[in-house]
Design a protein around this motif. Structure first.
Motif, PDB file in Angstrom:
ATOM      1  N   VAL A 278       0.829  -1.202   0.000  1.00  0.00           N
ATOM      2  CA  VAL A 278       0.000   0.000   0.000  1.00  0.00           C
ATOM      3  C   VAL A 278       0.869   1.259   0.000  1.00  0.00           C
ATOM      4  O   VAL A 278       0.551   2.240  -0.671  1.00  0.00           O
ATOM      5  CB  VAL A 278      -1.027   0.003   1.163  1.00  0.00           C
ATOM      6  N   ILE A 279       1.998   1.218   0.695  1.00  0.00           N
ATOM      7  CA  ILE A 279       2.908   2.370   0.706  1.00  0.00           C
ATOM      8  C   ILE A 279       3.552   2.555  -0.661  1.00  0.00           C
ATOM      9  O   ILE A 279       3.632   3.675  -1.171  1.00  0.00           O
ATOM     10  CB  ILE A 279       3.975   2.218   1.812  1.00  0.00           C
ATOM     11  N   SER A 280       3.965   1.450  -1.261  1.00  0.00           N
ATOM     12  CA  SER A 280       4.630   1.577  -2.567  1.00  0.00           C
ATOM     13  C   SER A 280       3.650   1.957  -3.680  1.00  0.00           C
ATOM     14  O   SER A 280       4.002   2.691  -4.601  1.00  0.00           O
ATOM     15  CB  SER A 280       5.389   0.297  -2.932  1.00  0.00           C
ATOM     16  N   VAL A 281       2.416   1.507  -3.587  1.00  0.00           N
ATOM     17  CA  VAL A 281       1.433   1.818  -4.635  1.00  0.00           C
ATOM     18  C   VAL A 281       0.876   3.237  -4.479  1.00  0.00           C
ATOM     19  O   VAL A 281       0.809   3.994  -5.444  1.00  0.00           O
ATOM     20  CB  VAL A 281       0.280   0.778  -4.636  1.00  0.00           C
ATOM     21  N   PHE A 282       0.490   3.605  -3.263  1.00  0.00           N
ATOM     22  CA  PHE A 282      -0.161   4.906  -3.064  1.00  0.00           C
ATOM     23  C   PHE A 282       0.798   6.000  -2.600  1.00  0.00           C
ATOM     24  O   PHE A 282       0.450   7.177  -2.653  1.00  0.00           O
ATOM     25  CB  PHE A 282      -1.326   4.775  -2.088  1.00  0.00           C
ATOM     26  N   GLY A 283       1.962   5.613  -2.116  1.00  0.00           N
ATOM     27  CA  GLY A 283       2.958   6.587  -1.690  1.00  0.00           C
ATOM     28  C   GLY A 283       2.869   6.933  -0.216  1.00  0.00           C
ATOM     29  O   GLY A 283       1.782   6.919   0.379  1.00  0.00           O
ATOM     30  N   ALA A 284       4.013   7.257   0.352  1.00  0.00           N
ATOM     31  CA  ALA A 284       4.098   7.562   1.781  1.00  0.00           C
ATOM     32  C   ALA A 284       3.270   8.796   2.134  1.00  0.00           C
ATOM     33  O   ALA A 284       2.581   8.819   3.159  1.00  0.00           O
ATOM     34  CB  ALA A 284       5.555   7.751   2.186  1.00  0.00           C
ATOM     35  N   GLN A 285       3.340   9.824   1.301  1.00  0.00           N
ATOM     36  CA  GLN A 285       2.617  11.064   1.615  1.00  0.00           C
ATOM     37  C   GLN A 285       1.113  10.826   1.688  1.00  0.00           C
ATOM     38  O   GLN A 285       0.449  11.298   2.609  1.00  0.00           O
ATOM     39  CB  GLN A 285       2.943  12.140   0.567  1.00  0.00           C
ATOM     40  N   ASN A 286       0.579  10.076   0.727  1.00  0.00           N
ATOM     41  CA  ASN A 286      -0.857   9.767   0.752  1.00  0.00           C
ATOM     42  C   ASN A 286      -1.225   8.948   1.977  1.00  0.00           C
ATOM     43  O   ASN A 286      -2.289   9.165   2.567  1.00  0.00           O
ATOM     44  CB  ASN A 286      -1.273   9.014  -0.513  1.00  0.00           C
TER      45      ASN A 286
ATOM     46  N   ILE B  46      -3.940  -0.242  11.593  1.00  0.00           N
ATOM     47  CA  ILE B  46      -3.401  -0.496  10.253  1.00  0.00           C
ATOM     48  C   ILE B  46      -2.550   0.691   9.809  1.00  0.00           C
ATOM     49  O   ILE B  46      -1.447   0.520   9.278  1.00  0.00           O
ATOM     50  CB  ILE B  46      -4.540  -0.776   9.248  1.00  0.00           C
ATOM     51  N   MET B  47      -3.052   1.882  10.050  1.00  0.00           N
ATOM     52  CA  MET B  47      -2.299   3.079   9.659  1.00  0.00           C
ATOM     53  C   MET B  47      -1.033   3.233  10.485  1.00  0.00           C
ATOM     54  O   MET B  47       0.005   3.658   9.976  1.00  0.00           O
ATOM     55  CB  MET B  47      -3.180   4.333   9.763  1.00  0.00           C
ATOM     56  N   LEU B  48      -1.081   2.867  11.762  1.00  0.00           N
ATOM     57  CA  LEU B  48       0.122   2.930  12.594  1.00  0.00           C
ATOM     58  C   LEU B  48       1.197   1.979  12.073  1.00  0.00           C
ATOM     59  O   LEU B  48       2.388   2.312  12.086  1.00  0.00           O
ATOM     60  CB  LEU B  48      -0.207   2.619  14.054  1.00  0.00           C
TER      61      LEU B  48
END
Length: 104
Positions: free
Chosen positions: A12-20, A59-61
């Motif tokens: 999810v981080i690699s697909v949507f990006g850290a900032q998002n 999940i977000m943490l």
């Protein structure tokens, strides 16, 4: 978190990006805040919603820990310190409470 879910956290981080995902974390925290507000200030029976929002925040943490490369040991050390401090605060409170009722 289950080990098989770690892959999804990375994806999810690699697909949507850290900032998002940081922005998404803020949104999920606000949703938990809102659910707790409803429960406390409006006395709403919304336990199910609170459980769902806690799950979302956890999940977000996990994503935030990954984004900022936060190790479990770092968190444990700070938690231990803060819980010791909280225990001390509780002891002071109870001592003062006991003294107060002894005067009555």
């Amino acid at each position: 978190m289950k080990p098989e879910n770690t892959r999804t956290i990375h994806r999810v981080i690699s697909v949507f990006g850290a900032q998002n995902q940081k922005m998404q974390a803020l949104e999920e925290l606000m949703e938990l805040q809102s659910a707790l507000f409803e429960n406390v200030h409006r006395e709403t029976d919304n336990r199910k919603n609170i459980v769902e929002e806690v799950a979302d925040v956890e999940i977000m943490l996990a994503q935030i820990k990954e984004i900022f490369d936060i190790k479990p040991k770092e968190i444990e050390e700070i938690q231990d310190y803060k819980l010791r401090r909280l225990d001390h605060t509780i002891e002071k409170y109870l001592t003062n409470l006991w003294k107060y009722y002894q005067w009555e």
